[in-house]
Design a protein around this motif. Structure first.
Motif, PDB file in Angstrom:
ATOM      1  N   HIS A   2       0.849  -1.204   0.000  1.00  0.00           N
ATOM      2  CA  HIS A   2       0.000   0.000   0.000  1.00  0.00           C
ATOM      3  C   HIS A   2       0.877   1.244   0.000  1.00  0.00           C
ATOM      4  CE1 HIS A   2      -2.947   3.005   1.293  1.00  0.00           C
ATOM      5  NE2 HIS A   2      -2.048   3.361   2.183  1.00  0.00           N
ATOM      6  N   GLU A  41      -1.150  -7.209  -1.218  1.00  0.00           N
ATOM      7  CA  GLU A  41      -2.331  -6.370  -1.420  1.00  0.00           C
ATOM      8  C   GLU A  41      -1.906  -4.891  -1.378  1.00  0.00           C
ATOM      9  OE1 GLU A  41      -5.382  -4.860  -2.431  1.00  0.00           O
ATOM     10  OE2 GLU A  41      -5.842  -6.981  -2.018  1.00  0.00           O
ATOM     11  N   THR A  42      -2.276  -4.141  -2.410  1.00  0.00           N
ATOM     12  CA  THR A  42      -1.908  -2.728  -2.483  1.00  0.00           C
ATOM     13  C   THR A  42      -2.991  -1.800  -1.935  1.00  0.00           C
ATOM     14  OG1 THR A  42      -2.748  -2.574  -4.744  1.00  0.00           O
ATOM     15  CG2 THR A  42      -0.399  -3.102  -4.474  1.00  0.00           C
ATOM     16  N   ASP A  43      -4.165  -2.333  -1.666  1.00  0.00           N
ATOM     17  CA  ASP A  43      -5.269  -1.535  -1.127  1.00  0.00           C
ATOM     18  C   ASP A  43      -5.230  -1.624   0.395  1.00  0.00           C
ATOM     19  OD1 ASP A  43      -7.665  -0.422  -0.274  1.00  0.00           O
ATOM     20  OD2 ASP A  43      -8.838  -1.275  -1.906  1.00  0.00           O
ATOM     21  N   ARG A  85      -7.040  -0.396   2.638  1.00  0.00           N
ATOM     22  CA  ARG A  85      -8.328  -0.614   3.297  1.00  0.00           C
ATOM     23  C   ARG A  85      -8.629  -2.107   3.416  1.00  0.00           C
ATOM     24  NH1 ARG A  85     -11.747   3.020  -0.705  1.00  0.00           N
ATOM     25  NH2 ARG A  85     -10.377   1.802  -2.071  1.00  0.00           N
ATOM     26  N   LYS A  86      -8.263  -2.864   2.394  1.00  0.00           N
ATOM     27  CA  LYS A  86      -8.459  -4.311   2.449  1.00  0.00           C
ATOM     28  C   LYS A  86      -7.516  -4.948   3.462  1.00  0.00           C
ATOM     29  CE  LYS A  86     -10.157  -4.864  -2.284  1.00  0.00           C
ATOM     30  NZ  LYS A  86      -9.904  -5.491  -3.615  1.00  0.00           N
ATOM     31  N   VAL A  87      -6.296  -4.406   3.560  1.00  0.00           N
ATOM     32  CA  VAL A  87      -5.339  -4.917   4.541  1.00  0.00           C
ATOM     33  C   VAL A  87      -5.859  -4.687   5.955  1.00  0.00           C
ATOM     34  CG1 VAL A  87      -3.006  -4.714   5.473  1.00  0.00           C
ATOM     35  CG2 VAL A  87      -3.376  -4.565   2.998  1.00  0.00           C
ATOM     36  N   GLU A 119      -8.976  -4.360   6.854  1.00  0.00           N
ATOM     37  CA  GLU A 119     -10.101  -5.285   7.049  1.00  0.00           C
ATOM     38  C   GLU A 119      -9.591  -6.667   7.446  1.00  0.00           C
ATOM     39  OE1 GLU A 119     -13.972  -7.016   4.553  1.00  0.00           O
ATOM     40  OE2 GLU A 119     -12.654  -5.490   3.665  1.00  0.00           O
ATOM     41  N   TRP A 120      -8.506  -7.110   6.789  1.00  0.00           N
ATOM     42  CA  TRP A 120      -7.923  -8.412   7.137  1.00  0.00           C
ATOM     43  C   TRP A 120      -7.347  -8.386   8.556  1.00  0.00           C
ATOM     44  CZ3 TRP A 120      -2.668  -9.343   8.153  1.00  0.00           C
ATOM     45  CH2 TRP A 120      -2.366 -10.695   8.400  1.00  0.00           C
ATOM     46  N   GLY A 154      -9.955  -8.779  11.122  1.00  0.00           N
ATOM     47  CA  GLY A 154     -10.720 -10.010  11.075  1.00  0.00           C
ATOM     48  C   GLY A 154     -10.219 -11.071  12.038  1.00  0.00           C
TER      49      GLY A 154
END
Length: 242
Positions: free
Chosen positions: A42, A64-66, A68-70, A72-73, A76
């Protein structure tokens, strides 16, 4: 939101701050999973740092370059009760920091003289954006403003008293101290980032926290202005050290 069955520990470090050794320490716990700089791609994709970072293309193609997704992970559920996320503070660009409320936050800092000497062996012309101090002071202000508990670790203090510092840290973040955190087998661990071949040689040769020794090396003249910029920030951070 974070799963209540998992304790999240967010480490916000600068480079060359014994953050990898601390990750190896937490990796020895049988109740903990560790993740190595999940926001690195990112950062590379949202900054101008890519040309200066060894292995950047490989990092960008495999992670992962996003951000926001990182996040979220990270928030989790994980496979063990404790999740330790080793992050660089300067990787936090262009992200909403509210997620930090879901875990324990640690700022790991180091004397800028020692950090810059080490960092410049790989990247010889660093800027403030590369080394994390400015973002760490922003984090400090954010935690204070939001009234979030946090802890500051100073790398020198950890190396001078690993067990004492780790016992205190474990208490603060709400996990039991484990003696296994003080030693590990020589060599890499599966959780190493793909950049380990450029940065982790000393950790791979180690079997625990190395005793603190001040480097007797002349400081490079071209880094003196950056050192002067970093020093007051470090002094402010270390006032809050564990």
């Amino acid at each position: 939101m974070a799963d209540k069955n998992n304790k999240k520990i967010f480490l916000w470090s600068g480079p060359r701050n014994i953050s990898t050794a601390l990750m190896y320490s937490f990796a020895q716990r049988n109740d903990t999973i560790v993740a190595d700089e999940p926001l690195y791609a990112h950062y590379l994709s949202h900054s101008s740092a890519k040309p200066f970072h060894p292995g950047a293309d490989e990092i960008l193609s495999n992670m992962e370059t996003d951000g926001r997704k990182v996040i979220e992970w990270m928030l989790g559920d994980q496979s063990k009760p404790v999740a330790f996320y080793k992050n660089m503070s300067h990787h936090l660009i262009k992200l909403d920091w509210q997620f930090m409320q879901a875990g324990a936050n640690i700022i790991l800092t180091r004397s800028p003289e020692e950090m810059l000497l080490s960092f410049s062996k790989v990247i010889d012309q660093p800027s403030m954006a590369d080394i994390g101090y400015a973002m760490q002071i922003e984090l400090l202000d954010f935690f204070k403003t939001k009234k979030l508990p946090f802890v500051v670790l100073d790398a020198k203090m950890v190396l001078q008293d690993p067990e004492g510092q780790l016992r205190k840290l474990s208490t603060v973040v709400g996990i039991p101290f484990m003696q296994e955190m003080l030693k590990w087998k020589q060599g890499p661990i599966p959780e190493d980032g793909i950049w380990a071949k450029y940065w982790y040689r000393n950790v791979h040769l180690s079997t625990g926290f190395q005793p603190y020794q001040k480097k007797k090396v002349e400081f490079p003249n071209h880094l003196v202005p950056l050192l002067k910029e970093c020093q007051p920030i470090y002094e402010n951070l270390v006032k809050h050290a564990l």
